[in-house]
Write a protein that holds these residues in place. Structure first.
Motif, PDB file in Angstrom:
ATOM      1  N   GLU A 206     -10.047  -0.537   5.010  1.00 35.19           N
ATOM      2  CA  GLU A 206      -9.905  -1.062   6.364  1.00 35.19           C
ATOM      3  C   GLU A 206      -8.815  -2.137   6.461  1.00 35.19           C
ATOM      4  OE1 GLU A 206     -12.709  -0.781   4.727  1.00 35.19           O
ATOM      5  OE2 GLU A 206     -13.637   0.908   5.779  1.00 35.19           O
ATOM      6  N   CYS A 207      -8.487  -2.802   5.352  1.00 37.71           N
ATOM      7  CA  CYS A 207      -7.489  -3.871   5.426  1.00 37.71           C
ATOM      8  C   CYS A 207      -6.077  -3.365   5.168  1.00 37.71           C
ATOM      9  CB  CYS A 207      -7.827  -4.990   4.443  1.00 37.71           C
ATOM     10  SG  CYS A 207      -7.623  -4.521   2.699  1.00 37.71           S
ATOM     11  N   ILE A 208      -5.896  -2.032   5.091  1.00 34.79           N
ATOM     12  CA  ILE A 208      -4.571  -1.447   4.893  1.00 34.79           C
ATOM     13  C   ILE A 208      -3.956  -1.111   6.243  1.00 34.79           C
ATOM     14  CG2 ILE A 208      -3.284   0.504   3.930  1.00 34.79           C
ATOM     15  CD1 ILE A 208      -5.388   0.713   1.749  1.00 34.79           C
ATOM     16  N   THR A 209      -2.718  -1.521   6.428  1.00 35.94           N
ATOM     17  CA  THR A 209      -1.957  -1.205   7.639  1.00 35.94           C
ATOM     18  C   THR A 209      -0.789  -0.314   7.269  1.00 35.94           C
ATOM     19  OG1 THR A 209      -2.521  -3.346   8.636  1.00 35.94           O
ATOM     20  CG2 THR A 209      -0.639  -2.135   9.568  1.00 35.94           C
ATOM     21  N   TRP A 210      -0.704   0.852   7.919  1.00 32.49           N
ATOM     22  CA  TRP A 210       0.363   1.793   7.602  1.00 32.49           C
ATOM     23  C   TRP A 210       1.537   1.581   8.536  1.00 32.49           C
ATOM     24  CZ3 TRP A 210      -0.147   3.585   3.062  1.00 32.49           C
ATOM     25  CH2 TRP A 210      -1.412   3.812   2.532  1.00 32.49           C
ATOM     26  N   ALA A 211       2.724   1.463   7.957  1.00 38.98           N
ATOM     27  CA  ALA A 211       3.949   1.248   8.723  1.00 38.98           C
ATOM     28  C   ALA A 211       4.702   2.533   8.989  1.00 38.98           C
ATOM     29  CB  ALA A 211       4.865   0.258   7.994  1.00 38.98           C
ATOM     30  N   SER A 212       4.619   3.512   8.069  1.00 36.97           N
ATOM     31  CA  SER A 212       5.377   4.746   8.250  1.00 36.97           C
ATOM     32  C   SER A 212       4.732   5.873   7.469  1.00 36.97           C
ATOM     33  CB  SER A 212       6.829   4.570   7.790  1.00 36.97           C
ATOM     34  OG  SER A 212       6.887   4.345   6.389  1.00 36.97           O
ATOM     35  N   VAL A 213       4.987   7.087   7.917  1.00 38.83           N
ATOM     36  CA  VAL A 213       4.580   8.285   7.206  1.00 38.83           C
ATOM     37  C   VAL A 213       5.739   9.263   7.284  1.00 38.83           C
ATOM     38  CG1 VAL A 213       3.441   9.189   9.291  1.00 38.83           C
ATOM     39  CG2 VAL A 213       2.932  10.189   7.064  1.00 38.83           C
ATOM     40  N   SER A 214       6.043   9.913   6.175  1.00 40.01           N
ATOM     41  CA  SER A 214       7.172  10.835   6.142  1.00 40.01           C
ATOM     42  C   SER A 214       6.807  12.052   5.315  1.00 40.01           C
ATOM     43  CB  SER A 214       8.414  10.154   5.567  1.00 40.01           C
ATOM     44  OG  SER A 214       8.152   9.690   4.245  1.00 40.01           O
ATOM     45  N   ASN A 215       7.450  13.164   5.637  1.00 39.93           N
ATOM     46  CA  ASN A 215       7.256  14.409   4.908  1.00 39.93           C
ATOM     47  C   ASN A 215       8.556  14.810   4.235  1.00 39.93           C
ATOM     48  OD1 ASN A 215       5.473  14.743   7.642  1.00 39.93           O
ATOM     49  ND2 ASN A 215       4.398  15.504   5.832  1.00 39.93           N
ATOM     50  N   SER A 216       8.434  15.306   3.014  1.00 35.51           N
ATOM     51  CA  SER A 216       9.615  15.731   2.266  1.00 35.51           C
ATOM     52  C   SER A 216       9.321  17.041   1.555  1.00 35.51           C
ATOM     53  CB  SER A 216      10.021  14.681   1.226  1.00 35.51           C
ATOM     54  OG  SER A 216      10.340  13.455   1.834  1.00 35.51           O
ATOM     55  N   ASP A 217      10.333  17.899   1.532  1.00 34.33           N
ATOM     56  CA  ASP A 217      10.262  19.148   0.788  1.00 34.33           C
ATOM     57  C   ASP A 217      11.353  19.146  -0.270  1.00 34.33           C
ATOM     58  OD1 ASP A 217       9.721  20.593   3.931  1.00 34.33           O
ATOM     59  OD2 ASP A 217       8.192  20.460   2.373  1.00 34.33           O
TER      60      ASP A 217
ATOM     61  N   ALA B 225       0.857  -1.186   0.000  1.00 33.69           N
ATOM     62  CA  ALA B 225       0.000   0.000   0.000  1.00 33.69           C
ATOM     63  C   ALA B 225       0.894   1.237   0.000  1.00 33.69           C
ATOM     64  CB  ALA B 225      -0.921   0.009   1.211  1.00 33.69           C
ATOM     65  N   PHE B 226       0.473   2.231  -0.762  1.00 32.40           N
ATOM     66  CA  PHE B 226       1.330   3.400  -0.948  1.00 32.40           C
ATOM     67  C   PHE B 226       0.451   4.613  -1.226  1.00 32.40           C
ATOM     68  CE2 PHE B 226       3.828   6.099  -3.899  1.00 32.40           C
ATOM     69  CZ  PHE B 226       4.911   6.383  -3.073  1.00 32.40           C
ATOM     70  N   ALA B 227       0.841   5.757  -0.656  1.00 33.43           N
ATOM     71  CA  ALA B 227       0.091   6.997  -0.906  1.00 33.43           C
ATOM     72  C   ALA B 227       1.030   8.189  -0.830  1.00 33.43           C
ATOM     73  CB  ALA B 227      -1.042   7.159   0.110  1.00 33.43           C
ATOM     74  N   VAL B 228       0.767   9.170  -1.690  1.00 34.48           N
ATOM     75  CA  VAL B 228       1.497  10.434  -1.676  1.00 34.48           C
ATOM     76  C   VAL B 228       0.485  11.569  -1.852  1.00 34.48           C
ATOM     77  CG1 VAL B 228       3.193  11.902  -2.812  1.00 34.48           C
ATOM     78  CG2 VAL B 228       3.624   9.454  -2.621  1.00 34.48           C
TER      79      VAL B 228
END
Length: 720
Positions: free
Chosen positions: A422-433, A359-362
């Motif tokens: 609901e079946c997606i589990t997020w492992a990390s979130v990061s911010n980049s500029d 799973a991936f999101a930006v």
């Protein structure tokens, strides 16, 4: 820089957005040119004024003539501003430039930039098949999707945040092949694509149309005219609405495009055009299936509720030209862009239904400003004609992205049952500029002897400041480059010219350079090219034959343990290109293109790869499109029949050349029936015989991307 929390949470589309302060750059740069603009009112004279006070009669020009930016009277363009940043006949340029005119795009029913370029010599399209996130293509064997321009200004891409061009808003699309940094700054070595936005015209015109197809509904309009009696003000409005898909289950290709434009033309010497547009696209990421699974290529294995590639782009800019007479001209073009991205996807399904997917999101926002100032001086000295161009260019792009990485529950690829967000589990979130500022000055001299020999000399200095910041740290870097260009054209006759050129390119690596074994240098390209062009006077046609040798150096590569990068890579492509565009008669058009590429890895960290072919690069490309109009007899209107074929030779899915992808030939067709003088019904079919073929294989995930399957669309159009 303020860094955000890295606690894994569900994506919030609104939480990560900020408004970079790029808007002020637009007004700062505009005001900086005021010293040049200030004298103009003293020189300008209204069209409606004469020495005796007599008001001149307004003259309406039907159809208009061809110019270096269009519109064009046929599929054959005569002039270009992309090849030298001056209005120059294609026959005189010491370079290969292909032009796809608005008429050609309409005949073929073009919906994407990929389709617009698909019959162009030296360009390979559809390289990722069903992956429609961006505009993907190769020019002369090198990936060039990042070398995209609009009205001569760059469309910068930083990481994931960018958008796609809307072809309906363009009046021509040009491809300048080879290394181009002397004119356009940091770019890949293969070449650039420059799209020219539709502008107001001197005559009243308009159209409205509706297109229907399989899961596709579209309607649009394009109209304009003169606003005042003296013809000083003219306008144009281009708009399009679309509800469609990308050819696979649970995908979207929805669009809203609105582009108002206004031109002020107080005298024959001065033109000022405001160009604006709103471009909203609700799309989908690419769809793939496990290689060798035997599944239908339209099978969807992600999550329908988390499958978006949505962008909202807003542009405002202008084009200004003034001729001071006595050979001196000034031009300025500028654009400010704001872009929002929502990118959500689940991918990586396998034959094992228990294996979790990725799973991936930006969520990103990009703001950019670009301005190019050009001062041109034309003079004659006996047998010599001189054209000198001095340019100053400034660009600034900032991007803010929030990225989520995680996984989703597995799925049975033969009997998929979707589980939702609901079946997606997020492992990390990061911010980049990300940020990049470029400042450039360039000089070009075109020296003509006896109207036969044309020597083109160019040089450009670029200064690039780039930065990136995230929870892992902040980095900045500065790159500088001076690139050169030398070209010679010999006009053997008024119809035939021979040319040769040497040109260079450079492309900096990112600001984060911690992984490099030594301080990195920009990737550099150099090209040697010779060619011949033939533009017969008996018919409306242009033929181009080019031979080139193109090399890219300083290609960064990871070492075998993926602990550091080393710039040892070198790739060479030698090739031949042949292109012909012929309006044989008023009723017959023909487009021909053939390319032979000999791509080779010259240097690599792995000696076993030297001599191999780079992935996705074919040896042979060929295409032909022909259309013929059967005249009506009064009762039955004109009928135009079009047929095209596109051939792409075999490619490899990896640089080890172990995964071979078969060659393919795909057919397209069109039928246009002129119902009345102003109404027509057109049917276009792409991939007419519904050929199934693989364009790309990800050897890491064993996933295959397939080319677009057959689509048929019918368009009812009314013009005035």
């Amino acid at each position: 820089m303020v860094l955000r929390s890295t606690t894994p949470v569900s994506p919030d589309k609104g939480a990560s957005k900020r408004k970079p302060g790029g808007t002020r750059h637009f007004w700062v740069a505009l005001l900086s040119s005021s010293a040049l603009l200030a004298p103009l009112p003293a020189i300008a004279q209204s069209v409606g004024e004469t020495g005796s006070g007599t008001t001149l009669e307004t003259i309406t020009v039907e159809g208009g003539g061809q110019t270096a930016i269009g519109p064009d009277a046929s599929i054959v363009a005569k002039d270009t501003s992309t090849g030298s940043k001056t209005n120059t006949p294609l026959l005189d340029l010491p370079a290969s430039v292909s032009v796809v005119t608005e008429q050609e795009m309409r005949e073929r029913g073009v919906q994407t930039l990929d389709q617009a370029l698909s019959y162009t010599a030296g360009v390979s399209t559809d390289i990722y098949g069903s992956d429609d996130r961006y505009d993907f293509y190769l020019i002369r064997g090198f990936y060039s999707g990042g070398s995209k321009y609009r009205d001569g200004l760059p469309i910068r891409t930083q990481n994931f945040t960018t958008s796609r061009l809307e072809p309906y808003g363009m009046q021509r699309i040009e491809v300048l092949k080879g290394s181009t940094s002397t004119l356009f700054g940091l770019n890949g070595p293969g070449g650039i694509v420059n799209a020219i936005t539709k502008r107001p015209q001197a005559a009243t015109f308009g159209e409205v149309y509706t297109t229907l197809g399989d899961d596709h509904v579209e309607t649009g309009t394009d109209f304009g005219g003169v606003l005042d009696e003296n013809g000083e003000w003219s306008y144009r409005l281009t708009a399009k609405w679309q509800d469609g898909n990308n050819g696979a289950d649970f995908t979207d290709d929805d669009r809203i495009y609105i582009a108002p434009a206004l031109t002020w033309n107080p005298t024959d010497a001065t033109t000022f055009t405001i160009l604006t547009d709103y471009n909203k696209r609700d799309g989908s990421p690419g769809t793939s299936i496990p290689l060798g699974s035997g599944l239908d290529t339209k099978t969807f294995l992600g999550e329908p509720d988390f499958n978006n590639m949505d962008t909202i782009e807003r542009n405002i800019g202008y084009s200004f030209e003034h001729d001071f007479a006595n050979g001196l001209q000034f031009r300025q073009v500028a654009r400010h862009t704001n872009l929002d991205l929502d990118y959500e996807t689940v991918y990586g399904a396998s034959a094992d239904p228990t294996a979790r997917r990725t799973a991936f999101a930006v969520y990103g926002e990009l703001e950019s400003f670009a301005i190019d100032n050009q001062l041109q001086y034309d003079a004659s000295f006996g047998r010599f004609d001189s054209r000198t161009l001095v340019g100053l260019e400034y660009t600034r792009t900032t991007t803010d992205e929030t990225r989520y990485d995680g996984s989703a529950a597995g799925i049975d690829i033969y009997d998929p049952s979707f589980c939702g967000v609901e079946c997606i589990t997020w492992a990390s979130v990061s911010n980049s500029d990300f940020g990049m500022t470029t400042k450039a000055v360039y000089l070009q001299e075109e020296l003509t002897l006896d109207d036969r020999w044309i020597l083109t000399l160019g040089g450009r200095y670029d200064h690039v400041d780039s930065s990136t910041g995230s929870s892992a740290g902040s980095y900045s870097a500065t790159d500088e480059a001076f690139t050169k260009r030398v070209g010679l054209t010999y006009k053997a006759t008024s119809e035939i010219s021979l040319y040769a050129n040497y040109s260079e390119s450079f492309e900096p690596v990112g600001a984060n350079r911690v992984s490099f074994a030594s301080p990195p240098q920009p990737q550099e390209g150099e090209q040697y090219e010779i060619g011949v062009k033939y533009q017969p006077t008996a018919i409306d046609a242009l033929f181009t034959l080019a031979f080139f040798d193109l090399t890219q150096n300083n290609v960064a590569q990871w070492n075998p343990t993926y602990t550091e990068q080393i710039q040892i890579g070198q790739v060479n492509v030698r090739g031949v290109e042949l292109e012909g565009k012929i309006a044989v008669t008023d009723s017959t058009n023909l487009t021909l293109a053939y390319s032979y590429w000999d791509p080779k890895i010259e240097k690599d960290l792995n000696p076993a790869l030297v001599g191999n072919r780079p992935e996705r690069v074919p040896n042979h490309l060929a295409s032909i499109w022909a259309d013929y109009t059967i005249p009506g007899n009064g009762t039955i209107g004109d009928v135009t029949l079009g047929l095209g074929a596109r051939f792409v030779g075999k490619t490899y899915g990896d640089i080890a050349n172990t995964t071979e992808l078969a060659s393919r030939t795909v057919f397209d067709a069109a039928v246009n029936y002129k119902v009345t003088e102003n109404a027509s019904l057109q049917v276009n079919a792409t991939n007419l015989f519904d050929k199934e073929y693989v364009t790309h294989v990800d050897t890491w995930s064993n996933s295959a991307w397939y080319g677009d399957r057959r689509t048929v669309k019918a368009t009812l159009r009314y013009t005035w």
